[in-house]
Write an enzyme that holds these catalytic residues in place. Structure first.
Site, PDB file in Angstrom:
ATOM      1  N   SER A   1     -17.662  26.804  85.320  1.00 53.86           N
ATOM      2  CA  SER A   1     -17.890  28.124  85.932  1.00 53.86           C
ATOM      3  C   SER A   1     -17.171  29.261  85.217  1.00 53.86           C
ATOM      4  O   SER A   1     -17.554  30.427  85.356  1.00 53.86           O
ATOM      5  CB  SER A   1     -17.449  28.083  87.403  1.00 53.86           C
ATOM      6  OG  SER A   1     -16.129  27.585  87.506  1.00 53.86           O
TER       7      SER A   1
ATOM      8  N   GLY B   1     -14.377  30.563  81.686  1.00 55.28           N
ATOM      9  CA  GLY B   1     -13.628  30.299  80.461  1.00 55.28           C
ATOM     10  C   GLY B   1     -14.345  29.398  79.468  1.00 55.28           C
ATOM     11  O   GLY B   1     -15.529  29.569  79.148  1.00 55.28           O
TER      12      GLY B   1
ATOM     13  N   GLY C   1     -15.217  26.166  79.609  1.00 54.08           N
ATOM     14  CA  GLY C   1     -16.321  25.366  80.150  1.00 54.08           C
ATOM     15  C   GLY C   1     -17.596  26.181  80.250  1.00 54.08           C
ATOM     16  O   GLY C   1     -18.685  25.711  79.912  1.00 54.08           O
TER      17      GLY C   1
ATOM     18  N   TYR D   1       1.946  20.336  82.764  1.00 51.67           N
ATOM     19  CA  TYR D   1       0.687  20.560  82.033  1.00 51.67           C
ATOM     20  C   TYR D   1       0.702  19.783  80.718  1.00 51.67           C
ATOM     21  O   TYR D   1      -0.258  19.082  80.385  1.00 51.67           O
ATOM     22  CB  TYR D   1       0.553  22.064  81.769  1.00 51.67           C
ATOM     23  CG  TYR D   1      -0.686  22.469  80.995  1.00 51.67           C
ATOM     24  CD1 TYR D   1      -1.926  22.535  81.636  1.00 51.67           C
ATOM     25  CD2 TYR D   1      -0.618  22.793  79.645  1.00 51.67           C
ATOM     26  CE1 TYR D   1      -3.061  22.915  80.936  1.00 51.67           C
ATOM     27  CE2 TYR D   1      -1.749  23.171  78.940  1.00 51.67           C
ATOM     28  CZ  TYR D   1      -2.966  23.234  79.594  1.00 51.67           C
ATOM     29  OH  TYR D   1      -4.095  23.605  78.891  1.00 51.67           O
TER      30      TYR D   1
END
Ligand code: NDP
Length: 233
Positions: A10, A12, A14, A141
């Site tokens: 949805s 960025g 991707g 992360y």
């Protein structure tokens, strides 16, 4: 038309992947968590939290019902929580690991049986250079992306004999919502450290994914491909 399933489609990186493949006449299914952003004849959005295995299984089924077998799986869904390692909560740990690594685990588990049955398939994970080098104040992360890299290498060995290629694209700094937490001074400092002297665009990553999904990359598997302007060499 071939069928690609993209998680985190949805926004960025991707989203850039979805748009590029749709433009090049692929059928595109994508998973999103909160807001559906793009939809057309060959782009099919599916609401799904990638950290939840049952939702992922149902979503893969919906994607297959819409466009048939999945030829390429791309895992772009990801989150980052900045903080000192001692300030992170157990919930932060679960949230980051279950989304960044768990999302890859859940989706691969859902698509691999069909790919093995067909003796073909391509899996591409979007990792991060911090998974290799480690980032201060982004330890969760970085750890989640290190897990992604190790999983990609292992899957490539396991699935190569079944005709399935597995690779990761490992971006450096890319201009998306994920970089909104950086000030313009922070961004200037990152540009200064980057030999190619710029922040990357989502399309830099999307074009690399497109290459890895193509026949031109038919002898490439188990690789973590850096797209970082030379930031990490
Ligand atoms: P964005 O924040 O722009 O987009 C993140 C995407 O992930 C959104 O589509 C979001 O969906 C989706 N998402 C997050 N959590 C979930 C979930 N639980 N289930 C389903 N979808 C979810 O990030 P980027 O495009 O920048 O990042 C994409 C990938 O690239 C990530 O894996 C990130 O770690 C990696 N990366 C990014 C870099 C950068 O500098 N931007 C650098 C290195 C790696 P929704 O909109 O519905 O919330």
């Amino acid at each position: 038309m071939p069928h690609i399933l993209v998680t985190g489609g949805s926004r960025g990186i991707g989203r850039a992947i979805c748009e590029l493949f749709a433009e090049r006449r692929w059928n595109v299914s994508y998973l999103y968590k909160t807001n559906e952003t793009i939809k057309s004849g060959n782009i099919f959005p599916i609401r799904c939290d990638v950290s939840l295995p049952d939702e992922v299984f149902d979503s893969v089924k919906s994607a297959e019902e819409r466009f048939g077998n999945i030829d390429v799986l791309v895992n772009a869904a990801g989150i980052s929580i900045n903080g000192l390692s001692t300030d992170y909560s157990f919930e932060d740990y679960r949230h980051v690991m279950d989304t960044n690594f768990g999302g890859l685990f859940n989706t691969t588990r859902a698509v691999i049986p069909q790919m093995v049955h067909n003796k073909s398939g391509i899996i591409i994970a979007i990792s991060s250079m911090w998974g290799k080098t480690g980032a201060s104040c982004e330890s969760l992360y970085s750890a989640s992306k290190g897990a992604v890299d190790a999983y990609v290498r292992s899957l490539a060995k396991e699935l190569g004999p079944s005709g399935i290629r597995v690779n990761a694209v490992s971006p450096g700094c890319i201009d998306t919502d994920m970089m909104k937490c950086y000030s313009s001074e922070d961004k200037d400092a990152l540009i200064e450290e980057t030999p190619l002297s710029r922040i990357g665009n989502p399309s830099d990553v999307a074009e690399t994914v497109y290459y890895l999904a193509s026949e031109k990359a038919s002898f490439i598997t188990g690789q973590i491909i850096g797209v970082n302007g030379g930031f990490l060499i």
